[in-house]
Design a protein around this motif. Structure first.
Motif, short mmCIF file in Angstrom:
data_model
loop_
_atom_site.label_atom_id
_atom_site.label_comp_id
_atom_site.label_asym_id
_atom_site.label_seq_id
_atom_site.Cartn_x
_atom_site.Cartn_y
_atom_site.Cartn_z
N ILE A 79 0.86 -1.19 0.00
CA ILE A 79 0.00 0.00 0.00
C ILE A 79 0.89 1.23 0.00
O ILE A 79 1.75 1.37 0.86
CB ILE A 79 -0.90 0.01 1.26
N GLN A 80 0.68 2.12 -0.94
CA GLN A 80 1.49 3.33 -1.05
C GLN A 80 0.58 4.54 -0.88
O GLN A 80 -0.43 4.67 -1.57
CB GLN A 80 2.16 3.37 -2.43
N VAL A 81 0.94 5.42 0.07
CA VAL A 81 0.14 6.62 0.32
C VAL A 81 0.98 7.85 0.02
O VAL A 81 2.09 7.97 0.51
CB VAL A 81 -0.30 6.67 1.81
N MET A 92 3.70 14.42 -10.79
CA MET A 92 3.48 13.31 -11.71
C MET A 92 3.87 12.02 -11.02
O MET A 92 4.95 11.92 -10.47
CB MET A 92 4.34 13.52 -12.97
N THR A 94 4.04 7.74 -11.47
CA THR A 94 3.94 6.64 -12.44
C THR A 94 4.36 5.36 -11.75
O THR A 94 5.23 5.38 -10.88
CB THR A 94 4.93 6.87 -13.61
N CYS A 95 3.77 4.24 -12.17
CA CYS A 95 4.30 2.99 -11.65
C CYS A 95 4.28 1.93 -12.74
O CYS A 95 3.50 2.00 -13.68
CB CYS A 95 3.54 2.51 -10.41
N ARG A 96 5.18 0.99 -12.60
CA ARG A 96 5.27 -0.10 -13.56
C ARG A 96 5.51 -1.37 -12.76
O ARG A 96 6.25 -1.33 -11.77
CB ARG A 96 6.47 0.14 -14.51
N CYS A 97 4.91 -2.49 -13.15
CA CYS A 97 5.04 -3.70 -12.35
C CYS A 97 5.40 -4.89 -13.21
O CYS A 97 4.95 -5.01 -14.34
CB CYS A 97 3.73 -4.00 -11.63
N LEU A 98 6.19 -5.77 -12.61
CA LEU A 98 6.53 -7.02 -13.28
C LEU A 98 5.83 -8.10 -12.48
O LEU A 98 6.25 -8.43 -11.36
CB LEU A 98 8.05 -7.22 -13.24
N VAL B 74 10.79 4.41 -14.68
CA VAL B 74 10.25 3.12 -14.21
C VAL B 74 10.60 2.00 -15.17
O VAL B 74 10.94 0.90 -14.75
CB VAL B 74 8.73 3.16 -13.91
N LEU B 78 12.97 -1.15 -14.05
CA LEU B 78 12.40 -2.50 -14.12
C LEU B 78 13.25 -3.40 -15.00
O LEU B 78 13.48 -4.57 -14.68
CB LEU B 78 10.97 -2.41 -14.66
N TYR B 90 8.13 -7.47 -9.11
CA TYR B 90 8.56 -6.12 -8.74
C TYR B 90 7.46 -5.10 -8.96
O TYR B 90 6.68 -5.21 -9.88
CB TYR B 90 9.76 -5.68 -9.60
N ILE B 91 7.45 -4.10 -8.07
CA ILE B 91 6.61 -2.91 -8.28
C ILE B 91 7.54 -1.71 -8.22
O ILE B 91 8.27 -1.57 -7.24
CB ILE B 91 5.54 -2.79 -7.18
N VAL B 92 7.54 -0.90 -9.26
CA VAL B 92 8.39 0.29 -9.28
C VAL B 92 7.49 1.51 -9.38
O VAL B 92 6.64 1.59 -10.25
CB VAL B 92 9.35 0.29 -10.49
N GLN B 93 7.67 2.46 -8.48
CA GLN B 93 6.83 3.66 -8.50
C GLN B 93 7.70 4.90 -8.47
O GLN B 93 8.66 4.95 -7.70
CB GLN B 93 5.90 3.63 -7.29
N ALA B 94 7.39 5.87 -9.31
CA ALA B 94 8.17 7.11 -9.35
C ALA B 94 7.25 8.31 -9.18
O ALA B 94 6.18 8.36 -9.77
CB ALA B 94 8.92 7.22 -10.68
N VAL B 95 7.70 9.27 -8.37
CA VAL B 95 6.96 10.52 -8.19
C VAL B 95 7.92 11.66 -8.49
O VAL B 95 9.02 11.70 -7.95
CB VAL B 95 6.45 10.67 -6.73
N THR B 106 5.15 10.69 1.81
CA THR B 106 4.78 9.39 1.26
C THR B 106 4.98 8.35 2.35
O THR B 106 5.89 8.46 3.18
CB THR B 106 5.64 8.97 0.05
N ALA B 107 4.11 7.35 2.36
CA ALA B 107 4.25 6.27 3.34
C ALA B 107 3.81 5.00 2.64
O ALA B 107 3.01 5.04 1.71
CB ALA B 107 3.38 6.54 4.56
N SER B 108 4.35 3.88 3.09
CA SER B 108 3.85 2.64 2.52
C SER B 108 3.79 1.60 3.61
O SER B 108 4.57 1.63 4.56
CB SER B 108 4.75 2.15 1.40
N SER B 134 10.34 4.34 -5.59
CA SER B 134 10.24 3.21 -4.66
C SER B 134 10.20 1.92 -5.45
O SER B 134 9.51 1.82 -6.46
CB SER B 134 8.93 3.27 -3.86
N PHE B 136 9.50 -2.21 -4.78
CA PHE B 136 9.10 -3.29 -3.86
C PHE B 136 9.39 -4.61 -4.56
O PHE B 136 9.02 -4.79 -5.72
CB PHE B 136 7.60 -3.20 -3.55
#
Lengths: 128, 140
Positions: A79-81, A92, A94-98, B74, B78, B90-95, B106-108, B134, B136
């Protein structure tokens, strides 16, 4: 601050599913996020740096507990807040997942009032 | 998702053209026995820092470029992670945020196996913007 009443006020419409492995349902999670986040953010009258530090951590814990109460079997959650002040800024994200498209998914919700904006993303990943 | 200063949001889930290398490296990834299959934070953190330096460097916040920057960051992170060849999802997140004085938190929180899974967050800044990436990693 005690938010346990926020979780107990949630109404889920899809509890008819039995515990056998159902896959991550984006709509269900998004509904849950809408109910929770609007309640919690609207209680904040203004952006306060220290309070919002704690609020972002609390919010991620609360949402994690609410996800556990949804009873998805064999799922791991991330969970990301992201919480910020509403000023004249742009942001902006963005996220990408494998991952495995058949079992894994995400749900996201953005809420803002005049002072604070909040973007929450919940990822659900199946554990084989 | 794009959060603009006038308060509107747009949620683009359109996929950018798929990187064929991502697909082939995932297919050739074999499950490796215990020793080499843990989430190494330093390794991942270096990948992220190098990627951000390369893609943003000293640039200022440009609204028309930011979309491409976040997507490139991202995607590149990846791709580098899949090259490590570990049995992870994998989860890759960019702000990326402009430096105008507003506050951001930000918190996770994660519900996973603490012994095998891990995360790494890198906060980077230059004179004009902040970038927070981030990663994960969850073991299969």
């Amino acid at each position: 601050m005690n938010y346990s009443n926020a979780i107990s006020n949630l109404n889920f419409s899809s509890n008819i599913h039995s515990k056998s492995s159902r896959s991550f349902n984006t709509n269900e999670v998004k509904q849950m996020l809408e109910q929770l986040i609007q309640q919690i953010i609207d209680k904040q009258n203004e952006y306060d740096c220290d309070k919002c530090t704690q609020l972002s951590k609390d919010l991620s814990q609360i949402i994690k507990d609410a996800m556990k109460s949804l009873n998805y079997e064999q799922y791991k959650y991330v969970i990301q807040v992201v919480l910020g002040q509403c000023q004249d800024d742009n942001l902006m994200m963005t996220c990408r997942c494998l991952w495995d498209i058949e079992t894994d998914n995400y749900a996201s919700y953005v809420y803002s009032n005049t002072k604070i904006f909040c973007a929450v993303t919940v990822f659900g990943l199946f554990y084989y | 998702m794009n959060l603009l200063s006038n308060g509107t949001t747009t949620d683009d889930c359109a996929l950018l053209p798929r990187d064929p290398m991502l697909l082939t490296s995932f297919r050739s990834m074999e499950v490796i026995s215990g020793e080499d299959s843990s989430f190494v934070i330093d390794e991942v953190s270096n990948i992220i820092k190098d990627t951000i330096e390369r893609i943003i460097g000293g640039n200022s916040y440009q609204h028309n470029k930011v979309n491409r920057w976040t997507a490139d960051i991202v995607d590149h992170v990846l791709t580098e992670l899949t090259k490590l060849g570990k049995p992870f999802k994998y989860i890759v997140q960019a702000v990326i945020m402009q430096k105008n004085g507003a506050g951001l938190h930000t918190a996770s929180s994660c519900y996973w196996d603490n012994t095998t899974d891990g995360s790494c967050t890198v906060r980077w800044e230059n004179k004009h913007l902040y970038a927070i990436v981030s990663v994960f990693g969850l073991s299969i």
